[in-house]
Motif scaffolding. Structure first.
Motif, mmCIF file in Angstrom:
data_model
loop_
_atom_site.group_PDB
_atom_site.id
_atom_site.type_symbol
_atom_site.label_atom_id
_atom_site.label_comp_id
_atom_site.label_asym_id
_atom_site.label_seq_id
_atom_site.Cartn_x
_atom_site.Cartn_y
_atom_site.Cartn_z
ATOM 1 N N MET A 13 0.794 -1.217 0.000
ATOM 2 C CA MET A 13 0.000 0.000 0.000
ATOM 3 C C MET A 13 0.829 1.271 0.000
ATOM 4 N N GLY A 14 2.087 1.175 -0.352
ATOM 5 C CA GLY A 14 2.885 2.388 -0.376
ATOM 6 C C GLY A 14 3.311 2.797 1.014
ATOM 7 N N ASP A 15 3.930 3.943 1.090
ATOM 8 C CA ASP A 15 4.480 4.399 2.356
ATOM 9 C C ASP A 15 3.423 4.840 3.358
ATOM 10 N N SER A 16 2.253 5.256 2.868
ATOM 11 C CA SER A 16 1.279 5.839 3.784
ATOM 12 C C SER A 16 0.566 4.792 4.648
ATOM 13 N N LEU A 17 0.321 3.602 4.139
ATOM 14 C CA LEU A 17 -0.346 2.560 4.919
ATOM 15 C C LEU A 17 0.417 1.251 4.743
ATOM 16 N N ALA A 18 1.537 1.131 5.426
ATOM 17 C CA ALA A 18 2.408 -0.010 5.217
ATOM 18 C C ALA A 18 2.231 -1.115 6.253
ATOM 19 N N THR A 19 1.508 -0.845 7.351
ATOM 20 C CA THR A 19 1.372 -1.844 8.412
ATOM 21 C C THR A 19 -0.091 -2.060 8.767
ATOM 22 N N VAL A 20 -0.348 -3.171 9.435
ATOM 23 C CA VAL A 20 -1.697 -3.466 9.914
ATOM 24 C C VAL A 20 -2.173 -2.363 10.847
ATOM 25 N N THR A 21 -1.314 -1.911 11.725
ATOM 26 C CA THR A 21 -1.666 -0.854 12.673
ATOM 27 C C THR A 21 -2.086 0.421 11.951
ATOM 28 N N GLU A 22 -1.348 0.798 10.914
ATOM 29 C CA GLU A 22 -1.690 2.011 10.166
ATOM 30 C C GLU A 22 -3.033 1.865 9.451
ATOM 31 N N VAL A 23 -3.317 0.686 8.902
ATOM 32 C CA VAL A 23 -4.604 0.455 8.245
ATOM 33 C C VAL A 23 -5.732 0.531 9.263
ATOM 34 N N LEU A 24 -5.550 -0.099 10.424
ATOM 35 C CA LEU A 24 -6.590 -0.058 11.459
ATOM 36 C C LEU A 24 -6.844 1.376 11.922
ATOM 37 N N GLN A 25 -5.798 2.146 12.064
ATOM 38 C CA GLN A 25 -5.943 3.545 12.471
ATOM 39 C C GLN A 25 -6.697 4.345 11.402
ATOM 40 N N SER A 26 -6.345 4.137 10.136
ATOM 41 C CA SER A 26 -7.018 4.828 9.037
ATOM 42 C C SER A 26 -8.498 4.448 8.971
ATOM 43 N N LEU A 27 -8.796 3.160 9.132
ATOM 44 C CA LEU A 27 -10.191 2.721 9.107
ATOM 45 C C LEU A 27 -10.975 3.272 10.296
ATOM 46 N N ALA A 28 -10.349 3.344 11.462
ATOM 47 C CA ALA A 28 -11.018 3.918 12.640
ATOM 48 C C ALA A 28 -11.389 5.374 12.378
ATOM 49 N N GLU A 29 -10.507 6.101 11.699
ATOM 50 C CA GLU A 29 -10.796 7.496 11.361
ATOM 51 C C GLU A 29 -11.966 7.607 10.384
#
Length: 120
Positions: A13-29
């Motif tokens: 997913m590129g640099d902006s969403l590279a980890t599970v944690t980052e995806v979960l944070q983005s989805l929570a937002e």
């Protein structure tokens, strides 16, 4: 049949969403603030506590992570909506060699949009 929108699978997913944690944070937002749980051959909604079938869930997005050298890094994040209560949230699970047969059956049922119990 489960309604589907968004991406079926997202690879790197590129640099902006590279980890599970980052995806979960983005989805929570985006309002995916409820946890969904795999329990045996069923899915439980953390919002209403109900055990729901694939037909009661809407799949909005799926993110798949593959470890380069460790099969333990193979994770999937599914953004879901529960039709009975209207809550949106995420289901996080391993796939591949670290996934149990029951979990793999549930994920296939969600992917295929089969009605009835997810493990059926």
């Amino acid at each position: 049949m489960a309604a589907r929108s968004g991406a079926d699978s997202v690879g790197p997913m590129g640099d902006s969403l590279a980890t599970v944690t980052e995806v979960l944070q983005s989805l929570a937002e985006k309002g995916y603030d409820t946890d969904f749980f795999l329990a045996g051959d069923q899915v439980r909604c953390g919002g209403c506590g109900a055990v729901v079938s694939a037909a009661d869930l809407t799949i909005d997005e799926v993110y798949r992570f593959e470890g380069q050298s460790d099969p333990g890094d193979e994770m999937i994040v599914v953004a879901l909506a529960c039709r009975p209560c209207g809550r949106r949230g995420t289901l996080v699970s391993a796939y591949g060699p670290d996934s149990s047969p029951e979990e793999a059956a549930i994920l296939r049922a969600l992917r295929d949009g089969r009605p009835g119990e997810p493990g059926a």
